[in-house]
Design a protein around this motif. Sequence first.
Motif, PDB file in Angstrom:
ATOM      1  N   THR A 136       0.639   5.388   0.685  1.00  0.00           N
ATOM      2  CA  THR A 136      -0.245   6.452   1.286  1.00  0.00           C
ATOM      3  C   THR A 136       0.274   7.621   1.138  1.00  0.00           C
ATOM      4  OG1 THR A 136      -0.627   4.860   3.005  1.00  0.00           O
ATOM      5  CG2 THR A 136      -1.200   7.083   3.530  1.00  0.00           C
ATOM      6  N   VAL A 137      -0.635   8.584   0.643  1.00  0.00           N
ATOM      7  CA  VAL A 137      -0.161   9.892   0.174  1.00  0.00           C
ATOM      8  C   VAL A 137      -1.122  10.933   1.098  1.00  0.00           C
ATOM      9  CG1 VAL A 137      -0.377  11.627  -1.807  1.00  0.00           C
ATOM     10  CG2 VAL A 137       0.091   9.220  -2.324  1.00  0.00           C
ATOM     11  N   LEU A 138      -0.115  11.977   1.638  1.00  0.00           N
ATOM     12  CA  LEU A 138      -0.849  12.906   2.386  1.00  0.00           C
ATOM     13  C   LEU A 138      -0.867  14.074   1.602  1.00  0.00           C
ATOM     14  CD1 LEU A 138      -1.645  13.913   5.299  1.00  0.00           C
ATOM     15  CD2 LEU A 138       0.663  14.441   5.678  1.00  0.00           C
ATOM     16  N   SER A 143       3.099  17.118  -1.900  1.00  0.00           N
ATOM     17  CA  SER A 143       2.491  15.779  -1.092  1.00  0.00           C
ATOM     18  C   SER A 143       3.585  14.800  -0.591  1.00  0.00           C
ATOM     19  CB  SER A 143       1.882  15.105  -2.038  1.00  0.00           C
ATOM     20  OG  SER A 143       0.578  15.683  -2.667  1.00  0.00           O
ATOM     21  N   GLN A 202       0.957  -1.226   0.019  1.00  0.00           N
ATOM     22  CA  GLN A 202       0.138   0.118  -0.239  1.00  0.00           C
ATOM     23  C   GLN A 202       0.953   1.344   0.125  1.00  0.00           C
ATOM     24  OE1 GLN A 202      -2.729  -0.056   3.190  1.00  0.00           O
ATOM     25  NE2 GLN A 202      -3.800   1.730   2.644  1.00  0.00           N
ATOM     26  N   LEU A 259      -5.425  11.872   3.856  1.00  0.00           N
ATOM     27  CA  LEU A 259      -4.777  10.792   3.587  1.00  0.00           C
ATOM     28  C   LEU A 259      -5.535  10.076   2.478  1.00  0.00           C
ATOM     29  CD1 LEU A 259      -3.928   9.009   7.025  1.00  0.00           C
ATOM     30  CD2 LEU A 259      -2.365  10.442   5.308  1.00  0.00           C
ATOM     31  N   LYS A 260      -4.847   9.524   1.236  1.00  0.00           N
ATOM     32  CA  LYS A 260      -5.007   8.753   0.004  1.00  0.00           C
ATOM     33  C   LYS A 260      -4.410   7.670   0.275  1.00  0.00           C
ATOM     34  CE  LYS A 260      -7.653  12.318  -1.306  1.00  0.00           C
ATOM     35  NZ  LYS A 260      -8.838  12.417  -1.208  1.00  0.00           N
ATOM     36  N   ASN A 261      -4.944   6.336   0.231  1.00  0.00           N
ATOM     37  CA  ASN A 261      -4.260   4.844   0.295  1.00  0.00           C
ATOM     38  C   ASN A 261      -4.417   4.322  -1.346  1.00  0.00           C
ATOM     39  OD1 ASN A 261      -3.452   5.015   2.814  1.00  0.00           O
ATOM     40  ND2 ASN A 261      -5.717   4.649   3.457  1.00  0.00           N
ATOM     41  N   TYR A 262      -3.554   3.569  -1.746  1.00  0.00           N
ATOM     42  CA  TYR A 262      -3.555   3.030  -3.175  1.00  0.00           C
ATOM     43  C   TYR A 262      -2.890   1.485  -2.843  1.00  0.00           C
ATOM     44  CZ  TYR A 262      -4.211   7.830  -4.653  1.00  0.00           C
ATOM     45  OH  TYR A 262      -4.576   8.979  -4.963  1.00  0.00           O
ATOM     46  N   ALA A 302       4.636  10.984   0.509  1.00  0.00           N
ATOM     47  CA  ALA A 302       4.287   9.610   0.385  1.00  0.00           C
ATOM     48  C   ALA A 302       5.378   8.697   1.073  1.00  0.00           C
ATOM     49  CB  ALA A 302       4.371   9.382  -1.185  1.00  0.00           C
TER      50      ALA A 302
END
Length: 56
Positions: free
Chosen positions: A16-18, A54, A14, A24-27, A56
Motif C-alpha cells: 500500500t502506497v500513500l 510517498s 499487498q 491510497l494505492k494498493n498493489y 509504503a
Amino acid sequence: MGLQFVEEGNPGYQLTVLDSDGALKNYVGQLSPDGQTLSFSKVNLALPGKSSTSTA
C-alpha cells in the motif's frame, strides 16, 4: 535472517502506497518459489517532483 513474508487474507501479499495527495494505492505482490523475494509490478510511487514524498 529468520524473517519471512506472510500472506494475509485476500488478495494475499499487498503493498500500500500513500501518495503525496493522501490517496491510497494498493498493489498485489508475487512471492518467488524460494520464498526469498516479493515482487510488485507497475508500482507508481507518485513522485513527480523533488519535494514529493510517498510512504509504503
